[in-house]
Design a protein around this motif. Structure first.
Motif, PDB file in Angstrom:
ATOM      1  N   SER A   1      20.660  66.086  41.791  1.00 48.33           N
ATOM      2  CA  SER A   1      20.379  65.383  40.535  1.00 48.33           C
ATOM      3  C   SER A   1      19.519  66.238  39.610  1.00 48.33           C
ATOM      4  N   ILE A   2      18.579  66.969  40.178  1.00 46.59           N
ATOM      5  CA  ILE A   2      17.715  67.840  39.366  1.00 46.59           C
ATOM      6  C   ILE A   2      18.526  68.997  38.798  1.00 46.59           C
ATOM      7  N   TRP A   3      19.325  69.615  39.648  1.00 46.19           N
ATOM      8  CA  TRP A   3      20.126  70.756  39.197  1.00 46.19           C
ATOM      9  C   TRP A   3      21.136  70.342  38.130  1.00 46.19           C
ATOM     10  N   ILE A   4      21.787  69.216  38.336  1.00 45.46           N
ATOM     11  CA  ILE A   4      22.845  68.798  37.409  1.00 45.46           C
ATOM     12  C   ILE A   4      22.272  68.405  36.053  1.00 45.46           C
ATOM     13  N   THR A   5      21.185  67.644  36.033  1.00 44.95           N
ATOM     14  CA  THR A   5      20.613  67.248  34.738  1.00 44.95           C
ATOM     15  C   THR A   5      20.048  68.448  33.982  1.00 44.95           C
ATOM     16  N   ARG A   6      19.516  69.409  34.717  1.00 41.28           N
ATOM     17  CA  ARG A   6      19.036  70.619  34.048  1.00 41.28           C
ATOM     18  C   ARG A   6      20.196  71.409  33.465  1.00 41.28           C
ATOM     19  N   LEU A   7      21.300  71.465  34.203  1.00 47.23           N
ATOM     20  CA  LEU A   7      22.464  72.215  33.746  1.00 47.23           C
ATOM     21  C   LEU A   7      23.129  71.541  32.551  1.00 47.23           C
ATOM     22  N   VAL A   8      23.231  70.218  32.609  1.00 50.25           N
ATOM     23  CA  VAL A   8      23.977  69.483  31.583  1.00 50.25           C
ATOM     24  C   VAL A   8      23.123  69.171  30.359  1.00 50.25           C
ATOM     25  N   LYS A   9      21.884  68.727  30.585  1.00 47.41           N
ATOM     26  CA  LYS A   9      21.037  68.269  29.481  1.00 47.41           C
ATOM     27  C   LYS A   9      19.768  69.095  29.292  1.00 47.41           C
ATOM     28  N   ASN A  10      19.553  70.042  30.172  1.00 49.18           N
ATOM     29  CA  ASN A  10      18.350  70.874  30.107  1.00 49.18           C
ATOM     30  C   ASN A  10      17.072  70.033  30.176  1.00 49.18           C
ATOM     31  N   VAL A  11      17.098  69.006  31.023  1.00 47.39           N
ATOM     32  CA  VAL A  11      15.930  68.154  31.230  1.00 47.39           C
ATOM     33  C   VAL A  11      15.720  67.974  32.729  1.00 47.39           C
ATOM     34  N   ASP A  12      14.538  67.505  33.089  1.00 47.54           N
ATOM     35  CA  ASP A  12      14.224  67.195  34.480  1.00 47.54           C
ATOM     36  C   ASP A  12      14.438  65.705  34.693  1.00 47.54           C
TER      37      ASP A  12
ATOM     38  N   LEU B   1      17.616  61.580  64.682  1.00 46.77           N
ATOM     39  CA  LEU B   1      16.598  62.463  64.109  1.00 46.77           C
ATOM     40  C   LEU B   1      17.183  63.310  62.985  1.00 46.77           C
ATOM     41  N   THR B   2      18.410  63.768  63.160  1.00 47.54           N
ATOM     42  CA  THR B   2      19.068  64.547  62.108  1.00 47.54           C
ATOM     43  C   THR B   2      19.248  63.710  60.851  1.00 47.54           C
ATOM     44  N   ALA B   3      19.678  62.464  61.028  1.00 47.27           N
ATOM     45  CA  ALA B   3      19.841  61.559  59.884  1.00 47.27           C
ATOM     46  C   ALA B   3      18.509  61.314  59.189  1.00 47.27           C
ATOM     47  N   ALA B   4      17.471  61.048  59.974  1.00 46.96           N
ATOM     48  CA  ALA B   4      16.152  60.783  59.392  1.00 46.96           C
ATOM     49  C   ALA B   4      15.620  62.005  58.650  1.00 46.96           C
ATOM     50  N   PHE B   5      15.834  63.188  59.210  1.00 47.66           N
ATOM     51  CA  PHE B   5      15.349  64.407  58.562  1.00 47.66           C
ATOM     52  C   PHE B   5      16.120  64.695  57.276  1.00 47.66           C
ATOM     53  N   ALA B   6      17.386  64.309  57.227  1.00 49.64           N
ATOM     54  CA  ALA B   6      18.138  64.463  55.981  1.00 49.64           C
ATOM     55  C   ALA B   6      17.525  63.596  54.887  1.00 49.64           C
ATOM     56  N   VAL B   7      17.106  62.395  55.251  1.00 47.33           N
ATOM     57  CA  VAL B   7      16.456  61.502  54.287  1.00 47.33           C
ATOM     58  C   VAL B   7      15.089  62.052  53.892  1.00 47.33           C
ATOM     59  N   VAL B   8      14.366  62.603  54.864  1.00 50.02           N
ATOM     60  CA  VAL B   8      13.080  63.241  54.556  1.00 50.02           C
ATOM     61  C   VAL B   8      13.283  64.362  53.540  1.00 50.02           C
ATOM     62  N   GLY B   9      14.324  65.170  53.750  1.00 55.74           N
ATOM     63  CA  GLY B   9      14.603  66.258  52.821  1.00 55.74           C
ATOM     64  C   GLY B   9      14.920  65.750  51.428  1.00 55.74           C
ATOM     65  N   HIS B  10      15.659  64.651  51.346  1.00 56.29           N
ATOM     66  CA  HIS B  10      15.982  64.090  50.036  1.00 56.29           C
ATOM     67  C   HIS B  10      14.726  63.576  49.331  1.00 56.29           C
ATOM     68  N   CYS B  11      13.843  62.952  50.087  1.00 54.85           N
ATOM     69  CA  CYS B  11      12.624  62.387  49.493  1.00 54.85           C
ATOM     70  C   CYS B  11      11.595  63.459  49.152  1.00 54.85           C
ATOM     71  N   TRP B  12      11.478  64.451  50.014  1.00 54.90           N
ATOM     72  CA  TRP B  12      10.501  65.524  49.806  1.00 54.90           C
ATOM     73  C   TRP B  12      11.221  66.864  49.923  1.00 54.90           C
ATOM     74  N   THR B  13      11.919  67.220  48.857  1.00 55.17           N
ATOM     75  CA  THR B  13      12.753  68.416  48.887  1.00 55.17           C
ATOM     76  C   THR B  13      11.929  69.690  48.777  1.00 55.17           C
ATOM     77  N   ILE B  14      12.223  70.623  49.647  1.00 54.32           N
ATOM     78  CA  ILE B  14      11.519  71.898  49.651  1.00 54.32           C
ATOM     79  C   ILE B  14      11.904  72.751  48.449  1.00 54.32           C
ATOM     80  N   PHE B  15      13.017  72.410  47.805  1.00 57.29           N
ATOM     81  CA  PHE B  15      13.514  73.209  46.685  1.00 57.29           C
ATOM     82  C   PHE B  15      13.031  72.709  45.322  1.00 57.29           C
ATOM     83  N   ALA B  16      12.234  71.643  45.300  1.00 59.17           N
ATOM     84  CA  ALA B  16      11.786  71.095  44.010  1.00 59.17           C
ATOM     85  C   ALA B  16      10.393  70.496  44.135  1.00 59.17           C
ATOM     86  N   ASP B  17       9.475  71.291  44.668  1.00 56.06           N
ATOM     87  CA  ASP B  17       8.063  70.895  44.749  1.00 56.06           C
ATOM     88  C   ASP B  17       7.852  69.604  45.538  1.00 56.06           C
TER      89      ASP B  17
END
Length: 242
Positions: free
Chosen positions: A61-72, A125-141
């Protein structure tokens, strides 16, 4: 059934009525092979949750909105990287794309866990960690979304029926609560109990339980920040003139 790498006791003149467990006596396994198998399994059981976190961290969502609208995307609405905020800033079509990609973030690593491990705790655990990654993404602070779509993707990988029940639960809550943010949080927390009531108590239940805990923590972390205002629908008091 034929014996594998073992000694067939029939060849030793024993009666044919012996149980199969006594007929085929497995030879001791090569210690090196046993060690390597154990190492591979242990590595996969550790690697899959990490892979889940990395997949979940992809901030589409961050990448797409930045690409399309240049916003966060996090500058609007609840301040989260969600489908709803993407729709607000980039339009319904881009929001739908983000929804599909966020579901895929949960589906792919969880499906790999099902196929490569099959252990309930590894899948959950894999499913839970995927959700953790979505909530606290290492690629966006470490500022991501709420994790509901990713949870849905994980459930779809484990048990499609669990996914459908969870989706129906979300729709009912949206209609009853009439507030998307509240309905999403309630759905994330209630999915596991609902699956239990429907007698779904396999890996999908544990995946939903783990994801629900993550979503609850995500909500509580935001409670004392901007999200409190949105949750309570508070409006900033207008300054009195004069």
């Amino acid at each position: 059934m034929p014996c594998g790498p073992s000694i067939n006791l029939f060849s030793m003149g024993l009666p044919a009525c012996l149980p199969p467990a006594l007929v085929c006596w497995d030879m001791p396994t090569d210690p090196l092979t046993t060690f390597l198998n154990f190492g591979v399994i242990s590595f996969m059981n550790i690697f899959l949750p990490i892979l889940g976190y990395l997949f979940g961290s992809l901030p589409f969502s961050i990448w797409i909105t930045r690409l399309v609208k240049n916003v966060d995307v996090r500058d609007a609405g609840s301040g989260h990287a969600t489908t709803t905020n993407t729709i607000r800033q980039a339009g319904f079509g881009w929001g739908a794309l983000v929804l599909v990609l966020d579901i895929a973030k949960g589906f792919i690593p969880t499906y790999l866990a099902v196929e490569l491990s099959g252990e309930t705790w590894v899948v959950a655990l894999t499913a839970a960690f995927a959700v953790v990654g979505h909530c606290w993404t290492i690629f966006a602070d470490f500022r991501g979304g709420m994790g509901l779509a990713t949870t849905g993707g994980a459930l779809l990988a484990v048990n499609p029926l669990a996914f459908l029940i969870s989706f129906a639960t979300l729709l009912i809550l949206v209609l009853v609560v009439r507030h998307s943010a509240r309905a999403s949080v309630f759905a994330g927390i209630l999915i596991a109990p609902v699956l239990w009531l429907f007698n779904i108590r396999d890996a999908a239940f544990w995946a939903a339980l783990g994801a629900g805990v993550v979503i609850a923590i995500r909500f509580l972390v935001d409670w004392n920040r901007k999200y409190r205002e949105l949750w309570l629908d508070r409006e900033k008091p207008e300054k009195k003139s004069g």
